[in-house]
Each structure stands twice: as C-alpha cells, then as structure tokens.
Design a protein around this motif. Structure first.
Motif, PDB file in Angstrom:
ATOM      1  N   GLU A  23      12.386  -4.383  -4.371  1.00 20.27           N
ATOM      2  CA  GLU A  23      11.644  -3.554  -3.422  1.00 20.27           C
ATOM      3  C   GLU A  23      11.832  -2.091  -3.769  1.00 20.27           C
ATOM      4  O   GLU A  23      12.904  -1.674  -4.193  1.00 20.27           O
ATOM      5  N   GLN A  24      10.775  -1.337  -3.585  1.00 12.79           N
ATOM      6  CA  GLN A  24      10.832   0.110  -3.714  1.00 12.79           C
ATOM      7  C   GLN A  24       9.921   0.663  -2.630  1.00 12.79           C
ATOM      8  O   GLN A  24       8.748   0.331  -2.585  1.00 12.79           O
ATOM      9  N   GLU A  25      10.452   1.485  -1.767  1.00  9.96           N
ATOM     10  CA  GLU A  25       9.640   2.023  -0.683  1.00  9.96           C
ATOM     11  C   GLU A  25       9.047   3.361  -1.076  1.00  9.96           C
ATOM     12  O   GLU A  25       9.701   4.193  -1.691  1.00  9.96           O
ATOM     13  N   ARG A  34       4.584  -7.983  -4.458  1.00 12.47           N
ATOM     14  CA  ARG A  34       5.860  -8.383  -5.048  1.00 12.47           C
ATOM     15  C   ARG A  34       5.762  -9.807  -5.597  1.00 12.47           C
ATOM     16  O   ARG A  34       6.208 -10.080  -6.707  1.00 12.47           O
ATOM     17  N   GLN A  63       6.307   1.784   2.728  1.00  8.77           N
ATOM     18  CA  GLN A  63       5.674   0.562   2.232  1.00  8.77           C
ATOM     19  C   GLN A  63       6.367   0.101   0.960  1.00  8.77           C
ATOM     20  O   GLN A  63       6.767   0.905   0.129  1.00  8.77           O
ATOM     21  N   ASP A  64       6.499  -1.204   0.776  1.00  7.88           N
ATOM     22  CA  ASP A  64       7.107  -1.768  -0.424  1.00  7.88           C
ATOM     23  C   ASP A  64       6.097  -1.705  -1.559  1.00  7.88           C
ATOM     24  O   ASP A  64       5.068  -2.361  -1.520  1.00  7.88           O
ATOM     25  N   THR A  65       6.388  -0.896  -2.561  1.00  9.46           N
ATOM     26  CA  THR A  65       5.492  -0.772  -3.707  1.00  9.46           C
ATOM     27  C   THR A  65       5.972  -1.608  -4.888  1.00  9.46           C
ATOM     28  O   THR A  65       5.296  -1.673  -5.893  1.00  9.46           O
ATOM     29  N   SER A  66       7.135  -2.208  -4.785  1.00  7.68           N
ATOM     30  CA  SER A  66       7.732  -3.075  -5.796  1.00  7.68           C
ATOM     31  C   SER A  66       7.899  -2.392  -7.151  1.00  7.68           C
ATOM     32  O   SER A  66       7.136  -1.510  -7.517  1.00  7.68           O
TER      33      SER A  66
END
Length: 151
Positions: free
Chosen positions: A67-69, A42, A74-77
């Motif tokens: 943030e994108q889970e 990120r 897991q945060d893949t952004s």
C-alpha cells in the motif's frame, strides 16, 4: 466525463478508469460524482506481478505489492523489488493517476557498499529484472487502457 442536461438515467451510472471506479448519481436534477476506493488496483498489480514471474523471468529478489497512500489517503499501490545482493530496493510505480507510463526509483543505504564481482553481477541482474518488470507493468497498463477504450 460530461453528461448533457437532457440525459436522465434511470439509475446510477458506473464507469472505471485505470485506478478508480466512479458512480454518478442524480439528485434534484444535478449530477454528483463520487470517487470510490481504487478499483482493485492492488489486486490487479499482484496479478500482473504473478503473470510476469509465470512468463519465466528469473526473479531472485523479493517482489511485493504494498500500500502507498497519496495526499488524499487513497491507496495507489507500489511494487517493491527488494535487492538480495546489496542493500536497497527498487520502487516501481505508475507516474500518476490514470497515467499508463511507469517509472522506477532506486534506493540504497546512506553508506558506501563494497561488493565482490559476483555480488555486483547479481545486483546488475536484479536491476535488469526490475527494469523488465517496470516495462511489463507499463505494457500491461497500456494494454488495459486500450481494451477499456480510454486511450
């Protein structure tokens, strides 16, 4: 990553892929690896977006890294380009883990939207900037991979 049974490191081995940092440890002669939180991905995206803007791109839209889970939590952004001249956004993201290629998703409202010629030209300009940002992030990812020796 494959390690030979004859390799006996004195401490944990650490390596990093584009999105994750790994630590490999030895226990009782066997190797275990753990995926850690995304490797400051990120923060890296935020830096790349700032660099894109610093290159002089005229960005009228609101661009933010959110943030994108994934399914594993897991945060893949994700980079979101909010459109100013119409409702909707453009979501810019890499195609997958350790994939340096990027893609964009255009979202809109469920209703038709009528625009003046000037608003339509504004939307077109915003989409050009979003496309340029997507290409820039893909270039940065490819450059990062090349420098890291992974591709």
């Amino acid at each position: 990553m494959f390690l030979s049974a004859s390799v006996k490191p004195s401490g944990p081995l650490r390596f990093q892929s584009q999105r994750f940092a790994y630590t490999v440890t030895w226990r009782g002669g066997s190797c275990e690896h753990f995926r850690l939180a995304p490797a400051a991905f990120r923060a890296q995206l935020e830096e790349w977006v700032r660099e894109f803007v610093a290159h002089g791109h005229q960005v009228a839209s609101v661009v933010r890294v959110v943030e994108q889970e994934d399914a594993d939590g897991q945060d893949t952004s994700l980079v979101v380009v909010g459109l100013v001249h119409a409702s909707g956004s453009v979501y810019v993201e890499s195609r997958g883990y350790d994939d340096p290629l990027w893609q964009a998703t255009l979202t809109g409202s469920d209703t038709d939207e009528t625009l003046t010629p000037y608003a339509l030209a504004g939307v077109a300009a915003e989409l050009v900037v979003a496309g340029n940002l997507c290409a820039f992030l893909q270039w940065k990812s490819l450059e990062w991979d090349r420098k890291s020796g992974t591709r």
